[in-house]
Design a protein around this motif. Sequence first.
Motif, mmCIF file in Angstrom:
data_model
loop_
_atom_site.group_PDB
_atom_site.id
_atom_site.type_symbol
_atom_site.label_atom_id
_atom_site.label_comp_id
_atom_site.label_asym_id
_atom_site.label_seq_id
_atom_site.Cartn_x
_atom_site.Cartn_y
_atom_site.Cartn_z
ATOM 1 N N LEU A 177 -0.188 25.475 42.036
ATOM 2 C CA LEU A 177 1.309 25.840 41.581
ATOM 3 C C LEU A 177 1.383 26.388 40.411
ATOM 4 O O LEU A 177 2.317 27.333 40.161
ATOM 5 C CB LEU A 177 1.918 24.752 41.939
ATOM 6 N N PRO A 178 0.649 26.103 39.262
ATOM 7 C CA PRO A 178 1.086 26.732 37.957
ATOM 8 C C PRO A 178 0.987 28.212 37.795
ATOM 9 O O PRO A 178 1.314 28.990 37.143
ATOM 10 C CB PRO A 178 0.160 26.012 36.912
ATOM 11 N N TYR A 179 -0.084 28.661 38.505
ATOM 12 C CA TYR A 179 -0.559 29.935 38.454
ATOM 13 C C TYR A 179 0.511 30.959 39.045
ATOM 14 O O TYR A 179 0.773 32.072 38.581
ATOM 15 C CB TYR A 179 -1.874 30.277 39.414
ATOM 16 N N PRO A 180 1.187 30.986 40.319
ATOM 17 C CA PRO A 180 2.541 31.847 40.675
ATOM 18 C C PRO A 180 3.526 31.316 40.179
ATOM 19 O O PRO A 180 4.574 30.866 40.809
ATOM 20 C CB PRO A 180 2.490 31.750 42.221
ATOM 21 N N SER A 181 3.792 31.001 38.902
ATOM 22 C CA SER A 181 4.764 30.746 37.940
ATOM 23 C C SER A 181 4.805 31.302 36.491
ATOM 24 O O SER A 181 3.995 32.483 36.436
ATOM 25 C CB SER A 181 4.932 28.964 37.656
ATOM 26 N N SER A 182 5.755 30.859 35.769
ATOM 27 C CA SER A 182 5.739 31.596 34.492
ATOM 28 C C SER A 182 4.776 31.145 33.589
ATOM 29 O O SER A 182 4.826 31.189 32.142
ATOM 30 C CB SER A 182 7.199 31.727 33.894
ATOM 31 N N GLY A 192 6.272 42.432 43.308
ATOM 32 C CA GLY A 192 7.821 42.107 43.500
ATOM 33 C C GLY A 192 7.850 40.982 44.721
ATOM 34 O O GLY A 192 8.919 40.453 44.519
ATOM 35 N N TRP A 193 6.887 41.083 45.608
ATOM 36 C CA TRP A 193 7.069 40.298 46.778
ATOM 37 C C TRP A 193 6.914 38.748 46.330
ATOM 38 O O TRP A 193 7.421 37.834 47.170
ATOM 39 C CB TRP A 193 6.123 40.529 47.886
ATOM 40 N N LEU A 194 6.276 38.808 45.080
ATOM 41 C CA LEU A 194 5.929 37.044 44.700
ATOM 42 C C LEU A 194 7.139 36.747 43.770
ATOM 43 O O LEU A 194 7.192 35.594 43.383
ATOM 44 C CB LEU A 194 4.544 37.232 43.960
ATOM 45 N N HIS A 195 8.045 37.503 43.350
ATOM 46 C CA HIS A 195 8.874 37.073 42.373
ATOM 47 C C HIS A 195 10.135 35.969 42.913
ATOM 48 O O HIS A 195 10.183 35.129 42.146
ATOM 49 C CB HIS A 195 10.202 38.202 42.017
ATOM 50 N N ASP A 199 10.068 32.520 40.801
ATOM 51 C CA ASP A 199 11.214 32.306 40.121
ATOM 52 C C ASP A 199 11.822 31.076 40.558
ATOM 53 O O ASP A 199 12.541 30.147 39.861
ATOM 54 C CB ASP A 199 12.418 33.205 40.491
ATOM 55 N N HIS A 200 11.464 30.575 41.756
ATOM 56 C CA HIS A 200 12.529 29.346 42.567
ATOM 57 C C HIS A 200 11.530 28.214 42.978
ATOM 58 O O HIS A 200 11.833 27.405 43.394
ATOM 59 C CB HIS A 200 13.158 29.795 43.740
ATOM 60 N N GLN A 201 10.223 28.306 42.383
ATOM 61 C CA GLN A 201 9.437 27.200 42.813
ATOM 62 C C GLN A 201 9.636 26.132 41.721
ATOM 63 O O GLN A 201 10.004 26.459 40.668
ATOM 64 C CB GLN A 201 7.881 27.359 42.480
ATOM 65 N N PRO A 202 9.447 24.598 41.912
ATOM 66 C CA PRO A 202 9.753 23.764 41.034
ATOM 67 C C PRO A 202 9.233 23.800 39.613
ATOM 68 O O PRO A 202 9.690 23.343 38.600
ATOM 69 C CB PRO A 202 9.418 22.526 41.547
ATOM 70 N N PRO A 205 11.088 26.218 36.454
ATOM 71 C CA PRO A 205 11.920 25.849 35.280
ATOM 72 C C PRO A 205 11.462 24.634 34.414
ATOM 73 O O PRO A 205 12.210 24.623 33.167
ATOM 74 C CB PRO A 205 13.134 25.041 36.431
ATOM 75 N N VAL A 206 10.554 23.777 34.789
ATOM 76 C CA VAL A 206 10.006 22.885 33.852
ATOM 77 C C VAL A 206 9.208 23.576 32.922
ATOM 78 O O VAL A 206 9.406 23.240 31.500
ATOM 79 C CB VAL A 206 8.977 21.950 34.634
ATOM 80 N N ILE A 207 8.477 24.548 33.145
ATOM 81 C CA ILE A 207 7.769 25.556 32.108
ATOM 82 C C ILE A 207 8.805 26.201 31.259
ATOM 83 O O ILE A 207 8.595 25.869 30.189
ATOM 84 C CB ILE A 207 6.578 26.480 32.774
ATOM 85 N N GLU A 208 9.651 26.430 31.582
ATOM 86 C CA GLU A 208 10.658 27.478 30.990
ATOM 87 C C GLU A 208 11.573 26.468 29.921
ATOM 88 O O GLU A 208 11.488 26.925 28.665
ATOM 89 C CB GLU A 208 11.702 28.208 31.656
ATOM 90 N N SER A 209 11.788 25.290 30.497
ATOM 91 C CA SER A 209 12.352 24.311 29.680
ATOM 92 C C SER A 209 11.550 23.830 28.548
ATOM 93 O O SER A 209 11.939 23.875 27.451
ATOM 94 C CB SER A 209 12.772 23.187 30.477
ATOM 95 N N LEU A 210 10.287 23.448 28.752
ATOM 96 C CA LEU A 210 9.305 23.010 27.871
ATOM 97 C C LEU A 210 9.131 24.160 26.539
ATOM 98 O O LEU A 210 9.254 23.999 25.610
ATOM 99 C CB LEU A 210 7.967 22.613 28.434
ATOM 100 N N ARG A 211 8.876 25.279 27.229
ATOM 101 C CA ARG A 211 8.739 26.354 26.232
ATOM 102 C C ARG A 211 10.040 26.616 25.196
ATOM 103 O O ARG A 211 9.861 26.701 24.100
ATOM 104 C CB ARG A 211 8.601 27.708 27.184
ATOM 105 N N ALA A 212 11.108 26.310 25.583
ATOM 106 C CA ALA A 212 12.358 26.722 25.276
ATOM 107 C C ALA A 212 12.456 25.573 24.051
ATOM 108 O O ALA A 212 12.997 25.724 22.926
ATOM 109 C CB ALA A 212 13.566 26.814 26.132
ATOM 110 N N LEU A 213 12.398 24.253 24.378
ATOM 111 C CA LEU A 213 12.409 23.142 23.775
ATOM 112 C C LEU A 213 11.501 22.952 22.632
ATOM 113 O O LEU A 213 11.765 22.784 21.432
ATOM 114 C CB LEU A 213 12.465 21.899 24.500
ATOM 115 N N LEU A 214 10.089 23.386 22.803
ATOM 116 C CA LEU A 214 9.090 23.329 22.154
ATOM 117 C C LEU A 214 9.308 24.474 20.858
ATOM 118 O O LEU A 214 8.730 24.036 19.703
ATOM 119 C CB LEU A 214 7.719 23.605 22.530
ATOM 120 N N LEU A 215 9.806 25.617 21.243
ATOM 121 C CA LEU A 215 9.974 26.638 20.403
ATOM 122 C C LEU A 215 11.370 26.718 19.798
ATOM 123 O O LEU A 215 11.756 27.698 19.238
ATOM 124 C CB LEU A 215 9.530 27.967 21.221
ATOM 125 N N ASP A 216 12.316 25.793 20.034
ATOM 126 C CA ASP A 216 13.455 25.867 19.703
ATOM 127 C C ASP A 216 14.330 27.089 19.807
ATOM 128 O O ASP A 216 14.855 27.791 19.216
ATOM 129 C CB ASP A 216 13.595 25.665 18.066
#
Length: 250
Positions: A177-182, A192-195, A199-202, A205-216
């Motif tokens: 699952l980490p591979y078809p994510s950000s 495009g068919w994979l977006h 975008d909506h797999q679980p 948002p976890v990765i984007e949250s960690l990235r934003a929090l760690l990088l302030d």
Amino acid sequence: MNVNPSALALAGRSLRISSRQPDALITALMLPVMLMLIFVYFFGGAIDTGTEYVTYVVPGAMLLCAGFGAASTAVSVADDMKNGVIDRFRSLDIGGIPILAGHVAASVLRNLLSTALVLAVALAIGFRPQAGPLTFLAAAALLVTYITAISWLAAVLGLLAKSPEAAGGFTFLMMFLPYPSSAFVPIDTMPGWLHGFADHQPLTPVIESLRALLLDQPAGDAPWVALTWCAAITTLAVTLAATLFNTRTR
């Protein structure tokens, strides 16, 4: 909050079993580190993320750790169901949830160790988090929440499997699952068919949250979406685990 002493004792048992399997433990610890190094040094120069690639890839590598750690949890649960030890536990009036919670607690501790190793290596090769103490704690809390959710899901897969070998195969999806994510590349660089899925797999948002929090950086509503996913997965997995355990031990 009351902590079930049976779950604590069984968590200690699971950790002792892990310590007696150093090859599996070393693989779970080192493989995410090796994959991170491969992505950074082999592919990082060809991937444009708008920042240093090591800075971009670390949150995904952390979640990759959880996938490998969860695989060992599923195998351990399946092994317990096969070798007859569950009958001994039930003769001591230990219920299914404490038994499985012991596996999950050990999984969380193993995953925190592997995550710390990934973070240490990432710092050595150039990762520079900007998070303050409170923000870093928020990132750590989110990571623990995710690890707990995926560990309970792994316990369910371990109960569904008829053998430890089958349990290892069932966990492929969690490691994939980490591979078809950000995690490793921006989603807009994918076909495009994979977006829609990415975008909506679980994990996204976890990765984007960690990235934003760690990088302030601004996180938007990603942390709330991530926590909602984690809560839903945990609730469903605990319910299924209790039902499956009762069914298999009748």
